[in-house]
Design a protein around this motif. Structure first.
Motif, mmCIF file in Angstrom:
data_model
loop_
_atom_site.group_PDB
_atom_site.id
_atom_site.type_symbol
_atom_site.label_atom_id
_atom_site.label_comp_id
_atom_site.label_asym_id
_atom_site.label_seq_id
_atom_site.Cartn_x
_atom_site.Cartn_y
_atom_site.Cartn_z
ATOM 1 N N CYS A 126 8.369 -2.564 6.709
ATOM 2 C CA CYS A 126 8.532 -2.892 5.289
ATOM 3 C C CYS A 126 8.526 -1.628 4.418
ATOM 4 C CB CYS A 126 7.406 -3.837 4.858
ATOM 5 S SG CYS A 126 7.604 -4.482 3.174
ATOM 6 N N HIS B 38 3.585 -6.680 7.898
ATOM 7 C CA HIS B 38 2.215 -6.340 7.497
ATOM 8 C C HIS B 38 1.567 -7.417 6.651
ATOM 9 C CE1 HIS B 38 3.090 -5.367 3.220
ATOM 10 N NE2 HIS B 38 4.320 -5.252 3.705
ATOM 11 N N ASP C 257 6.867 -1.415 1.826
ATOM 12 C CA ASP C 257 5.576 -1.427 1.117
ATOM 13 C C ASP C 257 4.992 -0.011 0.987
ATOM 14 O OD1 ASP C 257 3.222 -3.792 0.594
ATOM 15 O OD2 ASP C 257 2.531 -1.710 0.838
ATOM 16 N N CYS D 76 2.114 -8.797 2.504
ATOM 17 C CA CYS D 76 3.513 -8.463 2.184
ATOM 18 C C CYS D 76 3.997 -9.289 0.991
ATOM 19 C CB CYS D 76 4.403 -8.730 3.389
ATOM 20 S SG CYS D 76 6.106 -8.142 3.140
ATOM 21 N N GLY D 77 4.731 -8.641 0.113
ATOM 22 C CA GLY D 77 5.294 -9.334 -1.042
ATOM 23 C C GLY D 77 6.214 -10.474 -0.643
ATOM 24 N N GLY E 139 10.164 -6.413 3.517
ATOM 25 C CA GLY E 139 9.770 -7.344 4.572
ATOM 26 C C GLY E 139 9.844 -6.796 5.984
HETATM 27 ZN ZN LIG Z 1 5.992 -5.886 2.809
#
Ligand SMILES: [Zn+2]
Length: 165
Positions: free
Chosen positions: A38, A88, A40, A91-92, A63
């Motif tokens: 991801c 993870h 992130d 995660c959004g 993602g």
């Molecule tokens: Zn994520």
């Protein structure tokens, strides 16, 4: 006028380049693997996953969903033979649906800008999404035969990674 982030890049890069001595590295990743994870901001792929410069491709997106285009280039043009996919915790992509995201983009950018079938590829179950992504990859006949494919979850709270499949 440089933004704060551009200014940061300029000064930190100057510092980095002043001691940089790895300009000799080859283009193909030395350890012949690709990590898909991801985007992130809390994931330090080099340190958390032990990736030294020149060793692996790292493909990042929202993602950590498998991006076939980049993976095929990694394998067929640059010789990688193993895929490690890491999603993870926190995660959004676990926090919205396609309908939610479409509504937000429509509010911000205007109606009709995006197709109503645009897929943001969110997922509701983290470990299941890892399994689904790995299963999908294993079905892709364009991948190099006998590619080793594994799926993992990285915990942003602890820094620990565990294998799911
Ligand atoms: Zn994520």
């Amino acid at each position: 006028m440089a933004t704060d982030n551009q200014q940061n890049l300029i000064s930190k890069n100057k510092e980095y380049a002043s001691t940089f001595n790895q300009g000799h590295l080859a283009l193909p990743p030395a350890k012949k693997y690709v990590v898909v994870t991801c985007m992130d901001a809390r994931i330090d792929t080099a340190r958390a996953f032990g990736i030294d410069l020149g060793d692996a491709h790292v493909i990042r997106n929202a993602g950590g969903n498998p991006d076939l285009r980049s993976i095929l280039i990694s394998q067929h043009l640059l010789g990688t033979r193993e895929i490690i996919l890491v999603k993870h915790t926190g995660c959004g992509m676990l926090t919205f649906t396609n309908a939610d995201a479409l509504k937000l983009v429509t509010q911000n950018a205007g109606a009709g800008i995006l197709s109503s079938t645009f897929d943001f590829q969110p997922f509701a179950d983290l470990e299941q999404a890892v399994k689904d992504n790995v299963a999908w990859l294993k079905e892709q006949s364009a991948l190099v035969d006998r590619t080793n494919i594994s799926g993992w979850v990285y915990e942003v709270e602890t820094g620990k990674a565990k294998q799911i499949v």
